[in-house]
Design a protein around this motif. Structure first.
Motif, PDB file in Angstrom:
ATOM      1  N   ILE A  20      37.492  25.731  18.291  1.00  0.00           N
ATOM      2  CA  ILE A  20      36.618  26.444  17.363  1.00  0.00           C
ATOM      3  C   ILE A  20      36.333  25.540  16.176  1.00  0.00           C
ATOM      4  O   ILE A  20      37.247  25.065  15.506  1.00  0.00           O
ATOM      5  CB  ILE A  20      37.259  27.763  16.881  1.00  0.00           C
ATOM      6  CG1 ILE A  20      37.554  28.664  18.084  1.00  0.00           C
ATOM      7  CG2 ILE A  20      36.352  28.458  15.883  1.00  0.00           C
ATOM      8  CD1 ILE A  20      38.294  29.934  17.730  1.00  0.00           C
ATOM      9  N   PHE A  21      35.037  25.292  15.944  1.00  0.00           N
ATOM     10  CA  PHE A  21      34.615  24.442  14.834  1.00  0.00           C
ATOM     11  C   PHE A  21      33.924  25.290  13.778  1.00  0.00           C
ATOM     12  O   PHE A  21      33.088  26.132  14.097  1.00  0.00           O
ATOM     13  CB  PHE A  21      33.645  23.361  15.320  1.00  0.00           C
ATOM     14  CG  PHE A  21      34.313  22.269  16.103  1.00  0.00           C
ATOM     15  CD1 PHE A  21      34.688  21.098  15.478  1.00  0.00           C
ATOM     16  CD2 PHE A  21      34.565  22.427  17.452  1.00  0.00           C
ATOM     17  CE1 PHE A  21      35.305  20.085  16.195  1.00  0.00           C
ATOM     18  CE2 PHE A  21      35.178  21.427  18.180  1.00  0.00           C
ATOM     19  CZ  PHE A  21      35.548  20.250  17.550  1.00  0.00           C
ATOM     20  N   LEU A  22      34.258  25.050  12.519  1.00  0.00           N
ATOM     21  CA  LEU A  22      33.600  25.688  11.388  1.00  0.00           C
ATOM     22  C   LEU A  22      32.649  24.664  10.798  1.00  0.00           C
ATOM     23  O   LEU A  22      33.065  23.624  10.284  1.00  0.00           O
ATOM     24  CB  LEU A  22      34.626  26.137  10.345  1.00  0.00           C
ATOM     25  CG  LEU A  22      34.062  26.749   9.075  1.00  0.00           C
ATOM     26  CD1 LEU A  22      33.311  28.037   9.381  1.00  0.00           C
ATOM     27  CD2 LEU A  22      35.190  27.010   8.087  1.00  0.00           C
ATOM     28  N   ASP A  23      31.345  24.938  10.906  1.00  0.00           N
ATOM     29  CA  ASP A  23      30.337  23.988  10.435  1.00  0.00           C
ATOM     30  C   ASP A  23      29.921  24.236   8.995  1.00  0.00           C
ATOM     31  O   ASP A  23      29.660  23.294   8.253  1.00  0.00           O
ATOM     32  CB  ASP A  23      29.104  24.034  11.340  1.00  0.00           C
ATOM     33  CG  ASP A  23      29.417  23.572  12.756  1.00  0.00           C
ATOM     34  OD1 ASP A  23      30.263  22.673  12.923  1.00  0.00           O
ATOM     35  OD2 ASP A  23      28.829  24.124  13.699  1.00  0.00           O
ATOM     36  N   SER A  24      29.829  25.505   8.592  1.00  0.00           N
ATOM     37  CA  SER A  24      29.423  25.788   7.213  1.00  0.00           C
ATOM     38  C   SER A  24      29.916  27.159   6.776  1.00  0.00           C
ATOM     39  O   SER A  24      30.223  28.028   7.588  1.00  0.00           O
ATOM     40  CB  SER A  24      27.908  25.700   7.063  1.00  0.00           C
ATOM     41  OG  SER A  24      27.274  26.694   7.817  1.00  0.00           O
ATOM     42  N   VAL A  25      29.978  27.314   5.459  1.00  0.00           N
ATOM     43  CA  VAL A  25      30.358  28.575   4.836  1.00  0.00           C
ATOM     44  C   VAL A  25      29.254  28.930   3.845  1.00  0.00           C
ATOM     45  O   VAL A  25      28.868  28.103   3.023  1.00  0.00           O
ATOM     46  CB  VAL A  25      31.712  28.460   4.092  1.00  0.00           C
ATOM     47  CG1 VAL A  25      32.040  29.755   3.371  1.00  0.00           C
ATOM     48  CG2 VAL A  25      32.820  28.083   5.055  1.00  0.00           C
ATOM     49  N   GLU A  26      28.716  30.130   3.954  1.00  0.00           N
ATOM     50  CA  GLU A  26      27.690  30.601   3.030  1.00  0.00           C
ATOM     51  C   GLU A  26      28.256  31.746   2.214  1.00  0.00           C
ATOM     52  O   GLU A  26      28.809  32.694   2.762  1.00  0.00           O
ATOM     53  CB  GLU A  26      26.448  31.079   3.789  1.00  0.00           C
ATOM     54  CG  GLU A  26      25.722  29.980   4.519  1.00  0.00           C
ATOM     55  CD  GLU A  26      24.509  30.494   5.278  1.00  0.00           C
ATOM     56  OE1 GLU A  26      24.155  31.690   5.142  1.00  0.00           O
ATOM     57  OE2 GLU A  26      23.921  29.696   6.020  1.00  0.00           O
ATOM     58  N   GLN A  27      28.107  31.647   0.904  1.00  0.00           N
ATOM     59  CA  GLN A  27      28.595  32.689   0.004  1.00  0.00           C
ATOM     60  C   GLN A  27      27.410  33.235  -0.771  1.00  0.00           C
ATOM     61  O   GLN A  27      26.654  32.486  -1.386  1.00  0.00           O
ATOM     62  CB  GLN A  27      29.633  32.110  -0.947  1.00  0.00           C
ATOM     63  CG  GLN A  27      30.266  33.121  -1.836  1.00  0.00           C
ATOM     64  CD  GLN A  27      31.359  32.509  -2.706  1.00  0.00           C
ATOM     65  OE1 GLN A  27      31.563  31.309  -2.721  1.00  0.00           O
ATOM     66  NE2 GLN A  27      32.043  33.344  -3.439  1.00  0.00           N
ATOM     67  N   ARG A  28      27.229  34.554  -0.723  1.00  0.00           N
ATOM     68  CA  ARG A  28      26.161  35.218  -1.478  1.00  0.00           C
ATOM     69  C   ARG A  28      26.800  36.210  -2.432  1.00  0.00           C
ATOM     70  O   ARG A  28      27.778  36.862  -2.100  1.00  0.00           O
ATOM     71  CB  ARG A  28      25.214  35.923  -0.512  1.00  0.00           C
ATOM     72  CG  ARG A  28      24.466  34.956   0.364  1.00  0.00           C
ATOM     73  CD  ARG A  28      23.205  35.598   0.922  1.00  0.00           C
ATOM     74  NE  ARG A  28      22.393  34.581   1.551  1.00  0.00           N
ATOM     75  CZ  ARG A  28      22.359  34.366   2.854  1.00  0.00           C
ATOM     76  NH1 ARG A  28      23.086  35.100   3.660  1.00  0.00           N
ATOM     77  NH2 ARG A  28      21.591  33.416   3.351  1.00  0.00           N
ATOM     78  N   PHE A  29      26.196  36.325  -3.598  1.00  0.00           N
ATOM     79  CA  PHE A  29      26.758  37.226  -4.609  1.00  0.00           C
ATOM     80  C   PHE A  29      26.040  38.562  -4.682  1.00  0.00           C
ATOM     81  O   PHE A  29      26.566  39.513  -5.223  1.00  0.00           O
ATOM     82  CB  PHE A  29      26.747  36.540  -5.978  1.00  0.00           C
ATOM     83  CG  PHE A  29      27.634  35.327  -6.013  1.00  0.00           C
ATOM     84  CD1 PHE A  29      29.009  35.462  -6.065  1.00  0.00           C
ATOM     85  CD2 PHE A  29      27.100  34.059  -5.957  1.00  0.00           C
ATOM     86  CE1 PHE A  29      29.847  34.360  -6.073  1.00  0.00           C
ATOM     87  CE2 PHE A  29      27.924  32.939  -5.968  1.00  0.00           C
ATOM     88  CZ  PHE A  29      29.288  33.090  -6.024  1.00  0.00           C
ATOM     89  N   SER A  30      24.847  38.627  -4.150  1.00  0.00           N
ATOM     90  CA  SER A  30      24.123  39.883  -4.154  1.00  0.00           C
ATOM     91  C   SER A  30      23.444  40.065  -2.804  1.00  0.00           C
ATOM     92  O   SER A  30      22.387  39.459  -2.578  1.00  0.00           O
ATOM     93  CB  SER A  30      23.089  39.901  -5.265  1.00  0.00           C
ATOM     94  OG  SER A  30      22.408  41.130  -5.270  1.00  0.00           O
ATOM     95  N   PRO A  31      24.012  40.798  -1.871  1.00  0.00           N
ATOM     96  CA  PRO A  31      25.292  41.506  -1.946  1.00  0.00           C
ATOM     97  C   PRO A  31      26.457  40.539  -1.778  1.00  0.00           C
ATOM     98  O   PRO A  31      26.267  39.416  -1.335  1.00  0.00           O
ATOM     99  CB  PRO A  31      25.226  42.458  -0.749  1.00  0.00           C
ATOM    100  CG  PRO A  31      24.401  41.724   0.258  1.00  0.00           C
ATOM    101  CD  PRO A  31      23.386  40.933  -0.548  1.00  0.00           C
TER     102      PRO A  31
END
Length: 74
Positions: A20-31
């Motif tokens: 299992i490879f993790l390529d990216s992490v996206e964080q949004r504040f709204s929501p």
């Protein structure tokens, strides 16, 4: 003694340290949302009936209260 019990997915047991490879992490504040995007190595899946080499995945978490993006070993 801890006994490790594998999670059985639609692809069967996904086995191997490079499965299992993790390529990216996206964080949004709204929501408040956190999304992990990556790929699963099809060659390390028990039930790879379609024969794909890689399977893309997204894990989306809503209403995230806290998240630590620190790097291991620091």
């Amino acid at each position: 003694m801890n006994k490790h019990i594998p999670v059985i997915t639609e692809l069967g047991i996904i086995d191997g340290r490079d499965s299992i490879f993790l390529d990216s992490v996206e964080q949004r504040f709204s929501p408040n949302q956190l999304k992990f995007i990556g790929e699963i190595n099809g060659e390390l899946c028990e039930n790879n009936h379609l024969g794909y080499e890689w399977y893309p995945y997204e894990l989306k978490f809503n209403s995230v209260q806290a998240y630590d993006n620190g790097v291991f070993g620091e």
